[in-house]
Design a protein around this motif. Structure first.
Motif, PDB file in Angstrom:
ATOM      1  N   GLU A 116       9.919  28.375 -24.124  1.00 55.14           N
ATOM      2  CA  GLU A 116      10.623  27.545 -23.207  1.00 55.14           C
ATOM      3  C   GLU A 116      11.212  27.508 -22.202  1.00 55.14           C
ATOM      4  O   GLU A 116      11.979  28.467 -22.544  1.00 55.14           O
ATOM      5  CB  GLU A 116      11.715  26.526 -24.432  1.00 55.14           C
ATOM      6  N   THR A 117      11.337  27.529 -21.181  1.00 54.59           N
ATOM      7  CA  THR A 117      11.449  27.429 -19.929  1.00 54.59           C
ATOM      8  C   THR A 117      12.946  26.478 -19.222  1.00 54.59           C
ATOM      9  O   THR A 117      12.917  25.364 -19.817  1.00 54.59           O
ATOM     10  CB  THR A 117      10.851  27.327 -18.784  1.00 54.59           C
ATOM     11  N   VAL A 118      14.003  27.108 -19.022  1.00 51.61           N
ATOM     12  CA  VAL A 118      15.315  26.275 -19.103  1.00 51.61           C
ATOM     13  C   VAL A 118      15.377  25.940 -17.833  1.00 51.61           C
ATOM     14  O   VAL A 118      14.372  26.431 -16.561  1.00 51.61           O
ATOM     15  CB  VAL A 118      16.328  26.742 -19.864  1.00 51.61           C
ATOM     16  N   PRO A 119      15.569  24.412 -17.027  1.00 47.56           N
ATOM     17  CA  PRO A 119      16.189  24.424 -15.525  1.00 47.56           C
ATOM     18  C   PRO A 119      16.383  25.733 -14.717  1.00 47.56           C
ATOM     19  O   PRO A 119      15.260  25.665 -13.627  1.00 47.56           O
ATOM     20  CB  PRO A 119      16.678  23.907 -15.828  1.00 47.56           C
ATOM     21  N   SER A 120      16.946  26.908 -15.221  1.00 46.84           N
ATOM     22  CA  SER A 120      17.007  27.978 -14.200  1.00 46.84           C
ATOM     23  C   SER A 120      15.998  29.110 -14.141  1.00 46.84           C
ATOM     24  O   SER A 120      15.652  30.232 -12.936  1.00 46.84           O
ATOM     25  CB  SER A 120      18.571  28.872 -14.280  1.00 46.84           C
ATOM     26  N   GLY A 121      14.483  28.682 -14.945  1.00 42.10           N
ATOM     27  CA  GLY A 121      13.693  29.456 -14.839  1.00 42.10           C
ATOM     28  C   GLY A 121      13.318  30.184 -15.767  1.00 42.10           C
ATOM     29  O   GLY A 121      12.517  30.707 -15.965  1.00 42.10           O
ATOM     30  N   LYS A 122      14.547  30.695 -16.548  1.00 40.84           N
ATOM     31  CA  LYS A 122      14.799  31.279 -17.774  1.00 40.84           C
ATOM     32  C   LYS A 122      13.808  31.167 -18.998  1.00 40.84           C
ATOM     33  O   LYS A 122      13.858  30.155 -19.347  1.00 40.84           O
ATOM     34  CB  LYS A 122      15.848  32.024 -17.868  1.00 40.84           C
ATOM     35  N   THR A 123      12.619  32.231 -19.297  1.00 36.73           N
ATOM     36  CA  THR A 123      11.711  31.641 -20.353  1.00 36.73           C
ATOM     37  C   THR A 123      12.314  32.661 -21.646  1.00 36.73           C
ATOM     38  O   THR A 123      12.478  33.396 -21.424  1.00 36.73           O
ATOM     39  CB  THR A 123      10.341  32.112 -20.074  1.00 36.73           C
ATOM     40  N   TYR A 124      12.408  31.438 -22.603  1.00 45.03           N
ATOM     41  CA  TYR A 124      12.508  32.206 -23.970  1.00 45.03           C
ATOM     42  C   TYR A 124      11.962  32.132 -25.103  1.00 45.03           C
ATOM     43  O   TYR A 124      11.278  30.818 -25.213  1.00 45.03           O
ATOM     44  CB  TYR A 124      14.635  31.251 -24.767  1.00 45.03           C
ATOM     45  N   PRO A 125      11.926  32.747 -26.612  1.00 41.50           N
ATOM     46  CA  PRO A 125      10.704  32.277 -27.356  1.00 41.50           C
ATOM     47  C   PRO A 125      12.013  30.518 -27.806  1.00 41.50           C
ATOM     48  O   PRO A 125      13.264  30.884 -27.936  1.00 41.50           O
ATOM     49  CB  PRO A 125      11.257  33.074 -28.725  1.00 41.50           C
TER      50      PRO A 125
END
Length: 197
Positions: free
Chosen positions: A25-34
């Protein structure tokens, strides 16, 4: 007695397990996490905000609430209510087993492990204060981060039904916290409809 070193060690191992999630999932800041790692981090953040004096067992439970959930996919069960309930029950057992193994590895006593298992299985909802706090946090995380994408994919009638079920699971303190969440105007309108309905 809280043991910060053990708590952080358990968090680290929970997170390491959740880092294996193939879904992201990619958060609004643009970082992608499991996906499940992000969920776990959100659970801890929300618990700290909602119940800053939560016990160590409750802090542990919040962090491992969905541990390795992708290993038991929903579509492995019949796509009806009975299948859904069986999936949910199997997940609770699975999460409890995964978490217990990690807690044993870290050196937690059986009493703490039993408490985390009790909470993961959501026992005595509405009767046990910690189970209720956990459920409130689960619902708040859902409403803040997952409700709007869910509502975009489903008919309003279904969305309102889910909101009403969510609302019924929550305490009065949970309700108050939910009404202060940074939801969009359309989301707040749906919540308002559900509460009045």
């Amino acid at each position: 007695m809280a043991s910060p070193d053990k708590l952080q060690q358990a968090f680290s191992l929970f997170d390491k397990a959740n880092e294996q999630d193939p879904h992201t999932e990619t958060v609004p800041s643009g970082k992608t996490y499991p996906k499940e790692l992000l969920y776990a981090l959100r659970m801890t953040e929300k618990l700290n905000d909602f119940a800053p004096n939560a016990s160590e067992a409750l802090q542990l439970t919040a962090r491992c609430q969905h541990i390795c959930r992708w290993e038991i996919p929903r579509d492995a069960y019949e796509m009806n209510r009975a299948g859904y309930l069986k999936w949910r029950q199997d997940l609770k057992t699975f999460h409890a087993e995964k978490a217990s193994a990690i807690l044993k590895e870290v050196g937690y006593d059986q009493e703490t492990i039993d408490k985390v298992t009790f909470l993961l299985e959501k026992k005595q909802l509405k009767k046990n204060q910690e189970t209720q706090t956990l459920e409130d946090v689960v619902c708040l995380v859902f409403l803040q981060y997952y409700f709007e994408p869910f509502s975009a994919e489903h008919q309003e009638e279904k969305v309102i039904d889910i909101l009403q079920k969510t609302w019924r699971k929550m305490s009065e303190a949970g309700h108050q916290a939910a009404l202060k969440l940074p939801l969009s105007k359309p989301a707040l309108e749906l919540v308002s409809k559900a509460i009045k309905g």
